[in-house]
Enzyme design. Structure first.
Site, PDB file in Angstrom:
ATOM      1  N   TYR A 141       8.355 -11.036 -23.083  1.00 11.69           N
ATOM      2  CA  TYR A 141       8.736  -9.655 -23.075  1.00 11.69           C
ATOM      3  C   TYR A 141       9.810  -9.411 -24.155  1.00 11.69           C
ATOM      4  O   TYR A 141      10.254  -8.154 -24.322  1.00 11.69           O
ATOM      5  CB  TYR A 141       9.707  -9.467 -21.625  1.00 11.69           C
ATOM      6  N   ASP A 223      -2.336 -20.963 -13.107  1.00 12.61           N
ATOM      7  CA  ASP A 223      -3.395 -20.357 -12.252  1.00 12.61           C
ATOM      8  C   ASP A 223      -3.559 -20.942 -11.046  1.00 12.61           C
ATOM      9  O   ASP A 223      -3.829 -20.593  -9.965  1.00 12.61           O
ATOM     10  CB  ASP A 223      -4.552 -20.638 -13.254  1.00 12.61           C
ATOM     11  N   ASP A 247       7.351 -13.121 -13.042  1.00 13.24           N
ATOM     12  CA  ASP A 247       6.886 -11.628 -12.798  1.00 13.24           C
ATOM     13  C   ASP A 247       5.611 -11.277 -12.049  1.00 13.24           C
ATOM     14  O   ASP A 247       5.638 -10.754 -10.978  1.00 13.24           O
ATOM     15  CB  ASP A 247       6.777 -10.843 -14.369  1.00 13.24           C
ATOM     16  N   ASP A 251       5.322 -10.923  -7.093  1.00 19.04           N
ATOM     17  CA  ASP A 251       4.748 -10.162  -6.654  1.00 19.04           C
ATOM     18  C   ASP A 251       3.743 -10.601  -5.668  1.00 19.04           C
ATOM     19  O   ASP A 251       3.763  -9.995  -4.420  1.00 19.04           O
ATOM     20  CB  ASP A 251       3.746  -9.094  -7.442  1.00 19.04           C
TER      21      ASP A 251
END
Ligand code: NAD
Length: 361
Positions: A141, A223, A247, A251
Protein backbone atom coordinates in the site's frame (compact mmCIF):
# COMPACT_ATOMS: atom_id res chain seq x y z
CA UNK A 1 -6.70 11.70 34.02
CA UNK A 2 -6.83 14.15 31.12
CA UNK A 3 -7.98 12.45 27.91
CA UNK A 4 -7.08 14.58 24.91
CA UNK A 5 -8.94 12.96 22.00
CA UNK A 6 -9.38 14.00 18.36
CA UNK A 7 -12.52 12.76 16.60
CA UNK A 8 -12.59 12.29 12.81
CA UNK A 9 -16.13 11.21 11.87
CA UNK A 10 -15.25 10.99 8.15
CA UNK A 11 -17.89 9.91 5.64
CA UNK A 12 -21.12 7.91 5.41
CA UNK A 13 -21.90 5.84 8.49
CA UNK A 14 -18.60 7.02 10.00
CA UNK A 15 -20.51 10.07 11.21
CA UNK A 16 -23.26 8.00 12.81
CA UNK A 17 -21.09 5.42 14.53
CA UNK A 18 -18.58 7.93 15.90
CA UNK A 19 -21.48 9.93 17.39
CA UNK A 20 -22.37 6.87 19.49
CA UNK A 21 -18.72 6.07 20.25
CA UNK A 22 -18.27 9.62 21.56
CA UNK A 23 -21.46 9.26 23.60
CA UNK A 24 -19.92 6.20 25.29
CA UNK A 25 -16.54 7.92 25.71
CA UNK A 26 -18.20 10.93 27.38
CA UNK A 27 -20.22 8.62 29.61
CA UNK A 28 -17.17 6.60 30.67
CA UNK A 29 -15.12 9.76 31.28
CA UNK A 30 -17.88 11.19 33.50
CA UNK A 31 -18.41 7.89 35.32
CA UNK A 32 -14.70 7.55 36.22
CA UNK A 33 -14.15 11.33 36.56
CA UNK A 34 -11.66 11.82 33.78
CA UNK A 35 -11.18 15.19 32.18
CA UNK A 36 -12.15 14.68 28.53
CA UNK A 37 -10.89 17.24 25.98
CA UNK A 38 -12.50 16.51 22.60
CA UNK A 39 -11.69 18.16 19.28
CA UNK A 40 -13.06 17.34 15.81
CA UNK A 41 -11.59 17.63 12.31
CA UNK A 42 -12.14 16.67 8.67
CA UNK A 43 -10.87 13.54 6.95
CA UNK A 44 -11.77 11.76 3.71
CA UNK A 45 -14.47 12.73 1.23
CA UNK A 46 -15.95 15.48 3.37
CA UNK A 47 -12.46 16.98 3.69
CA UNK A 48 -12.05 16.95 -0.10
CA UNK A 49 -15.39 18.68 -0.50
CA UNK A 50 -14.57 21.36 2.07
CA UNK A 51 -10.83 21.90 1.57
CA UNK A 52 -9.77 20.11 -1.63
CA UNK A 53 -7.55 17.66 0.31
CA UNK A 54 -8.48 14.28 1.90
CA UNK A 55 -6.07 15.05 4.77
CA UNK A 56 -6.03 18.80 5.51
CA UNK A 57 -3.01 20.26 7.33
CA UNK A 58 -5.21 21.27 10.26
CA UNK A 59 -6.30 17.64 10.74
CA UNK A 60 -2.69 16.48 10.74
CA UNK A 61 -1.76 19.16 13.27
CA UNK A 62 -4.60 18.24 15.63
CA UNK A 63 -3.84 14.52 15.29
CA UNK A 64 -0.19 15.05 16.16
CA UNK A 65 -1.22 17.01 19.28
CA UNK A 66 -3.93 14.59 20.50
CA UNK A 67 -3.14 11.66 22.80
CA UNK A 68 -5.45 9.47 20.71
CA UNK A 69 -7.57 9.78 17.58
CA UNK A 70 -10.98 8.18 17.03
CA UNK A 71 -11.93 7.76 13.36
CA UNK A 72 -15.22 6.67 11.78
CA UNK A 73 -14.76 5.67 8.14
CA UNK A 74 -13.88 7.33 4.85
CA UNK A 75 -15.15 6.84 1.31
CA UNK A 76 -17.86 8.37 -0.86
CA UNK A 77 -19.17 6.86 -4.12
CA UNK A 78 -18.59 10.10 -6.07
CA UNK A 79 -14.82 9.59 -5.68
CA UNK A 80 -14.79 5.98 -6.91
CA UNK A 81 -13.19 6.95 -10.21
CA UNK A 82 -11.04 9.81 -8.90
CA UNK A 83 -7.23 9.63 -9.22
CA UNK A 84 -5.48 8.12 -6.14
CA UNK A 85 -4.37 11.52 -4.77
CA UNK A 86 -7.95 12.77 -4.71
CA UNK A 87 -9.53 9.77 -3.06
CA UNK A 88 -10.85 9.81 0.52
CA UNK A 89 -8.86 6.65 1.35
CA UNK A 90 -5.64 8.54 0.60
CA UNK A 91 -6.39 10.72 3.63
CA UNK A 92 -6.58 7.71 5.93
CA UNK A 93 -3.40 6.13 4.55
CA UNK A 94 -1.62 9.48 4.97
CA UNK A 95 -2.86 9.83 8.54
CA UNK A 96 -1.69 6.34 9.51
CA UNK A 97 1.72 7.04 8.02
CA UNK A 98 2.03 10.51 9.59
CA UNK A 99 1.16 9.14 13.04
CA UNK A 100 3.55 6.22 12.52
CA UNK A 101 0.94 3.71 13.71
CA UNK A 102 2.54 0.58 12.33
CA UNK A 103 0.64 -2.12 14.24
CA UNK A 104 -3.06 -2.55 13.60
CA UNK A 105 -4.79 -4.72 16.20
CA UNK A 106 -8.08 -6.27 15.16
CA UNK A 107 -9.73 -8.37 17.85
CA UNK A 108 -12.16 -10.97 16.50
CA UNK A 109 -14.41 -12.68 19.02
CA UNK A 110 -17.48 -14.82 18.53
CA UNK A 111 -19.93 -13.45 21.11
CA UNK A 112 -21.92 -16.32 22.64
CA UNK A 113 -25.24 -14.51 22.13
CA UNK A 114 -24.52 -13.82 18.44
CA UNK A 115 -23.49 -17.26 17.21
CA UNK A 116 -26.63 -17.49 15.07
CA UNK A 117 -25.67 -14.26 13.26
CA UNK A 118 -22.66 -16.00 11.73
CA UNK A 119 -23.28 -17.92 8.51
CA UNK A 120 -20.93 -20.60 9.90
CA UNK A 121 -22.15 -23.46 12.04
CA UNK A 122 -22.24 -22.60 15.76
CA UNK A 123 -19.85 -25.39 16.74
CA UNK A 124 -17.20 -23.93 14.39
CA UNK A 125 -17.31 -20.34 15.62
CA UNK A 126 -18.11 -20.89 19.30
CA UNK A 127 -15.15 -19.85 21.45
CA UNK A 128 -13.22 -18.19 18.60
CA UNK A 129 -11.15 -15.39 20.14
CA UNK A 130 -8.15 -13.94 18.34
CA UNK A 131 -6.36 -10.70 17.57
CA UNK A 132 -5.19 -10.12 14.03
CA UNK A 133 -2.06 -7.96 14.14
CA UNK A 134 -1.66 -6.31 10.75
CA UNK A 135 1.42 -4.33 9.76
CA UNK A 136 -0.03 -0.97 8.74
CA UNK A 137 2.53 1.42 7.28
CA UNK A 138 4.53 -0.73 4.87
CA UNK A 139 4.09 -3.28 2.12
CA UNK A 140 2.15 -2.92 -1.11
CA UNK A 141 0.00 0.00 0.00
CA UNK A 142 3.00 2.31 0.41
CA UNK A 143 5.81 0.80 -1.70
CA UNK A 144 7.37 2.68 -4.60
CA UNK A 145 7.61 2.62 -7.54
CA UNK A 146 3.89 2.60 -8.09
CA UNK A 147 1.54 3.91 -10.75
CA UNK A 148 0.04 3.34 -14.17
CA UNK A 149 2.20 4.17 -17.19
CA UNK A 150 1.49 4.31 -20.92
CA UNK A 151 4.38 2.84 -22.89
CA UNK A 152 3.60 2.98 -26.60
CA UNK A 153 0.78 0.57 -27.28
CA UNK A 154 0.92 -1.01 -23.81
CA UNK A 155 -0.44 0.20 -20.49
CA UNK A 156 1.33 -1.05 -17.38
CA UNK A 157 0.45 -0.87 -13.68
CA UNK A 158 3.09 -1.33 -10.96
CA UNK A 159 2.89 -1.67 -7.19
CA UNK A 160 5.81 -2.58 -4.99
CA UNK A 161 5.76 -4.79 -1.92
CA UNK A 162 8.65 -3.80 0.29
CA UNK A 163 9.60 -4.45 3.91
CA UNK A 164 12.73 -3.78 5.94
CA UNK A 165 13.98 -5.90 8.83
CA UNK A 166 13.20 -3.15 11.35
CA UNK A 167 9.63 -2.74 10.08
CA UNK A 168 9.02 -6.46 10.58
CA UNK A 169 10.76 -6.58 13.97
CA UNK A 170 8.72 -3.80 15.58
CA UNK A 171 5.32 -5.17 14.57
CA UNK A 172 6.39 -8.72 15.51
CA UNK A 173 7.29 -7.50 19.01
CA UNK A 174 3.81 -6.02 19.41
CA UNK A 175 2.32 -9.41 18.46
CA UNK A 176 4.52 -11.38 20.88
CA UNK A 177 3.84 -8.97 23.75
CA UNK A 178 0.09 -9.32 23.17
CA UNK A 179 0.42 -13.10 23.07
CA UNK A 180 2.20 -13.10 26.43
CA UNK A 181 -0.93 -11.62 28.01
CA UNK A 182 -3.21 -14.14 26.26
CA UNK A 183 -2.86 -17.80 25.22
CA UNK A 184 0.81 -17.41 24.27
CA UNK A 185 0.56 -18.39 20.62
CA UNK A 186 1.53 -16.42 17.50
CA UNK A 187 0.69 -17.59 13.98
CA UNK A 188 2.72 -15.63 11.45
CA UNK A 189 1.07 -15.52 8.02
CA UNK A 190 3.00 -15.02 4.79
CA UNK A 191 3.44 -16.28 1.23
CA UNK A 192 7.03 -17.42 1.58
CA UNK A 193 6.65 -20.17 -1.03
CA UNK A 194 6.41 -17.43 -3.70
CA UNK A 195 7.52 -14.02 -2.37
CA UNK A 196 11.03 -12.98 -1.27
CA UNK A 197 9.30 -10.38 0.84
CA UNK A 198 7.60 -13.13 2.80
CA UNK A 199 10.87 -15.06 3.11
CA UNK A 200 12.41 -12.09 4.93
CA UNK A 201 9.21 -11.75 6.98
CA UNK A 202 9.40 -15.39 8.10
CA UNK A 203 13.12 -15.19 8.90
CA UNK A 204 12.80 -12.02 10.99
CA UNK A 205 9.69 -13.19 12.88
CA UNK A 206 11.49 -16.45 13.72
CA UNK A 207 14.42 -14.44 15.11
CA UNK A 208 12.17 -12.13 17.16
CA UNK A 209 10.40 -15.19 18.60
CA UNK A 210 13.63 -16.13 20.41
CA UNK A 211 13.14 -13.04 22.62
CA UNK A 212 9.81 -14.53 23.79
CA UNK A 213 10.53 -18.16 24.75
CA UNK A 214 7.20 -18.44 26.56
CA UNK A 215 5.28 -17.84 23.31
CA UNK A 216 4.79 -20.59 20.68
CA UNK A 217 5.25 -19.52 17.06
CA UNK A 218 3.95 -21.23 13.97
CA UNK A 219 3.96 -20.10 10.33
CA UNK A 220 1.11 -20.42 7.86
CA UNK A 221 0.74 -19.53 4.19
CA UNK A 222 -1.88 -16.88 3.61
CA UNK A 223 -4.04 -19.01 1.33
CA UNK A 224 -4.19 -21.76 3.93
CA UNK A 225 -4.88 -19.18 6.64
CA UNK A 226 -7.89 -17.89 4.69
CA UNK A 227 -9.24 -21.45 4.80
CA UNK A 228 -8.30 -22.24 8.43
CA UNK A 229 -9.98 -19.07 9.69
CA UNK A 230 -13.24 -20.53 8.49
CA UNK A 231 -12.58 -24.24 9.18
CA UNK A 232 -10.96 -23.98 12.59
CA UNK A 233 -10.96 -20.40 13.96
CA UNK A 234 -10.39 -21.53 17.55
CA UNK A 235 -6.84 -22.59 16.69
CA UNK A 236 -5.76 -18.92 16.43
CA UNK A 237 -4.66 -16.67 19.29
CA UNK A 238 -2.53 -13.92 17.67
CA UNK A 239 -2.38 -13.79 13.86
CA UNK A 240 0.58 -11.67 12.72
CA UNK A 241 0.74 -10.59 9.10
CA UNK A 242 1.73 -7.90 6.62
CA UNK A 243 -0.46 -5.05 5.44
CA UNK A 244 -2.47 -6.38 2.51
CA UNK A 245 -2.83 -9.96 3.81
CA UNK A 246 -4.11 -8.51 7.10
CA UNK A 247 -6.55 -6.23 5.31
CA UNK A 248 -8.11 -9.18 3.53
CA UNK A 249 -7.98 -11.75 6.33
CA UNK A 250 -9.52 -9.43 8.90
CA UNK A 251 -12.67 -9.02 6.82
CA UNK A 252 -13.04 -12.78 7.14
CA UNK A 253 -13.14 -12.12 10.86
CA UNK A 254 -16.46 -10.39 10.25
CA UNK A 255 -17.95 -13.73 9.33
CA UNK A 256 -16.90 -15.12 12.70
CA UNK A 257 -18.14 -12.14 14.72
CA UNK A 258 -21.48 -12.08 12.93
CA UNK A 259 -21.17 -8.66 11.24
CA UNK A 260 -18.40 -6.39 10.08
CA UNK A 261 -20.09 -3.65 12.10
CA UNK A 262 -18.96 -5.45 15.27
CA UNK A 263 -15.23 -5.26 14.71
CA UNK A 264 -13.09 -2.63 16.42
CA UNK A 265 -9.47 -1.83 15.68
CA UNK A 266 -6.55 -0.10 17.32
CA UNK A 267 -3.51 1.17 15.45
CA UNK A 268 -0.51 1.66 17.68
CA UNK A 269 2.84 3.34 17.11
CA UNK A 270 5.73 4.07 19.42
CA UNK A 271 5.53 5.89 22.73
CA UNK A 272 5.47 9.67 22.79
CA UNK A 273 8.13 11.38 24.98
CA UNK A 274 5.22 11.90 27.44
CA UNK A 275 4.97 8.11 27.76
CA UNK A 276 1.58 7.86 25.99
CA UNK A 277 1.29 5.37 23.14
CA UNK A 278 0.34 7.01 19.87
CA UNK A 279 -2.97 5.49 18.82
CA UNK A 280 -5.57 5.68 16.06
CA UNK A 281 -8.82 3.88 16.80
CA UNK A 282 -11.42 2.99 14.19
CA UNK A 283 -13.97 0.31 13.37
CA UNK A 284 -12.87 -2.14 10.69
CA UNK A 285 -15.82 -1.39 8.40
CA UNK A 286 -16.00 1.29 5.70
CA UNK A 287 -18.45 4.13 5.11
CA UNK A 288 -21.25 1.79 3.91
CA UNK A 289 -22.94 4.18 1.46
CA UNK A 290 -25.80 1.68 1.09
CA UNK A 291 -27.05 2.35 4.64
CA UNK A 292 -25.57 5.80 5.39
CA UNK A 293 -27.85 8.39 6.97
CA UNK A 294 -30.48 5.84 8.00
CA UNK A 295 -29.61 5.45 11.69
CA UNK A 296 -29.23 1.70 11.22
CA UNK A 297 -25.46 1.16 11.19
CA UNK A 298 -24.07 -1.03 13.95
CA UNK A 299 -21.98 1.25 16.21
CA UNK A 300 -20.41 -1.56 18.28
CA UNK A 301 -17.18 -1.66 16.24
CA UNK A 302 -16.70 2.06 16.89
CA UNK A 303 -17.66 1.67 20.55
CA UNK A 304 -15.27 -1.28 20.90
CA UNK A 305 -12.60 1.00 19.45
CA UNK A 306 -13.23 3.38 22.37
CA UNK A 307 -12.59 0.48 24.75
CA UNK A 308 -9.33 -0.21 22.92
CA UNK A 309 -8.38 3.47 23.19
CA UNK A 310 -9.00 3.50 26.94
CA UNK A 311 -6.82 0.43 27.35
CA UNK A 312 -3.94 0.98 24.93
CA UNK A 313 -3.49 4.76 24.84
CA UNK A 314 -4.52 5.60 28.40
CA UNK A 315 -3.86 2.36 30.29
CA UNK A 316 -7.40 2.51 31.76
CA UNK A 317 -8.06 -1.22 31.95
CA UNK A 318 -11.04 -1.07 34.32
CA UNK A 319 -12.85 1.45 32.11
CA UNK A 320 -12.00 -0.53 28.96
CA UNK A 321 -13.29 -3.77 30.49
CA UNK A 322 -16.48 -2.02 31.57
CA UNK A 323 -17.15 -0.83 28.02
CA UNK A 324 -16.46 -4.32 26.61
CA UNK A 325 -18.72 -5.88 29.24
CA UNK A 326 -21.46 -3.36 28.37
CA UNK A 327 -21.16 -4.35 24.70
CA UNK A 328 -21.60 -8.01 25.70
CA UNK A 329 -24.60 -7.12 27.87
CA UNK A 330 -26.28 -5.19 25.04
CA UNK A 331 -25.66 -8.06 22.62
CA UNK A 332 -27.18 -10.53 25.09
CA UNK A 333 -30.20 -8.26 25.63
CA UNK A 334 -31.02 -8.47 21.90
CA UNK A 335 -31.03 -4.68 21.46
CA UNK A 336 -29.03 -4.87 18.24
CA UNK A 337 -29.04 -3.29 14.79
CA UNK A 338 -30.46 -4.94 11.67
CA UNK A 339 -27.15 -6.54 10.57
CA UNK A 340 -27.35 -8.76 13.68
CA UNK A 341 -31.10 -9.24 13.59
CA UNK A 342 -32.35 -10.54 10.26
CA UNK A 343 -35.94 -10.67 11.56
CA UNK A 344 -37.88 -8.75 14.19
CA UNK A 345 -37.61 -5.07 15.04
CA UNK A 346 -33.99 -3.90 15.10
CA UNK A 347 -32.60 -1.13 17.31
CA UNK A 348 -31.28 2.08 15.78
CA UNK A 349 -27.64 3.16 15.87
CA UNK A 350 -28.55 5.71 18.52
CA UNK A 351 -30.50 3.25 20.67
CA UNK A 352 -27.53 0.86 20.74
CA UNK A 353 -25.21 3.69 21.85
CA UNK A 354 -27.65 4.66 24.60
CA UNK A 355 -28.01 1.03 25.67
CA UNK A 356 -24.22 0.65 26.03
CA UNK A 357 -24.11 3.76 28.25
CA UNK A 358 -26.96 2.40 30.37
CA UNK A 359 -25.17 -0.94 30.70
CA UNK A 360 -22.00 0.79 31.89
CA UNK A 361 -24.15 2.28 34.64
P1 NAD B 1 -18.14 -1.33 3.89
O1 NAD B 1 -17.46 -1.90 5.10
O2 NAD B 1 -18.42 0.10 3.93
O3 NAD B 1 -19.53 -2.12 3.65
C1 NAD B 1 -19.58 -3.50 3.34
C2 NAD B 1 -20.97 -4.04 3.72
O4 NAD B 1 -21.07 -4.13 5.14
C3 NAD B 1 -22.11 -3.13 3.28
O5 NAD B 1 -23.21 -3.94 2.92
C4 NAD B 1 -22.46 -2.34 4.52
O6 NAD B 1 -23.82 -1.92 4.59
C5 NAD B 1 -22.14 -3.33 5.62
N1 NAD B 1 -21.67 -2.63 6.83
C6 NAD B 1 -20.48 -2.03 6.99
N2 NAD B 1 -20.40 -1.47 8.19
C7 NAD B 1 -21.57 -1.72 8.80
C8 NAD B 1 -22.11 -1.37 10.08
N3 NAD B 1 -21.41 -0.67 10.99
N4 NAD B 1 -23.35 -1.77 10.39
C9 NAD B 1 -24.07 -2.50 9.50
N5 NAD B 1 -23.64 -2.86 8.28
C10 NAD B 1 -22.38 -2.46 7.93
O7 NAD B 1 -17.23 -1.71 2.64
P2 NAD B 1 -17.38 -1.30 1.10
O8 NAD B 1 -18.82 -1.27 0.72
O9 NAD B 1 -16.46 -2.19 0.39
O10 NAD B 1 -16.79 0.18 1.00
C11 NAD B 1 -17.58 1.37 1.04
C12 NAD B 1 -16.64 2.56 1.10
O11 NAD B 1 -15.89 2.53 2.32
C13 NAD B 1 -15.61 2.59 -0.03
O12 NAD B 1 -15.45 3.92 -0.43
C14 NAD B 1 -14.34 2.05 0.62
O13 NAD B 1 -13.17 2.53 0.01
C15 NAD B 1 -14.49 2.60 2.02
N6 NAD B 1 -13.77 1.85 3.05
C16 NAD B 1 -13.22 2.60 4.06
C17 NAD B 1 -12.60 1.96 5.10
C18 NAD B 1 -12.08 2.80 6.23
O14 NAD B 1 -12.42 3.97 6.30
N7 NAD B 1 -11.28 2.25 7.12
C19 NAD B 1 -12.56 0.56 5.16
C20 NAD B 1 -13.15 -0.18 4.13
C21 NAD B 1 -13.77 0.47 3.09
Amino acid sequence: MRLNVLVLPGDGIGVEVTREAVRVLRHAAARWRHDLALSEALLGGIAIHKTGSPLPGETLRLASEADATLMGAVGLPEFDNAPPEKRPEKGLLGLRQALGVYANLRPVRAHASQLDSSPLKNHLVEGADMIIVRELTGGLYYGVPRGITEDGAETRAVNTMTYTRSEIERVARVAFRLAQARRKKVTSVDKSNVLENSQLWRRVVTEVAREYPDVALDHMLVDNCAMQLILNPRRFDIVLTENMFGDILSDEGAVLAGSIGMLPSASIGDRRPSGAWVGLYEPVHGSAPDIAGQNKANPLGAIGSVAAMLEYSFGLKEEASAVDAAIDAVLSSGKVTADLRPSGAPATTEQVGQAVCAAIG
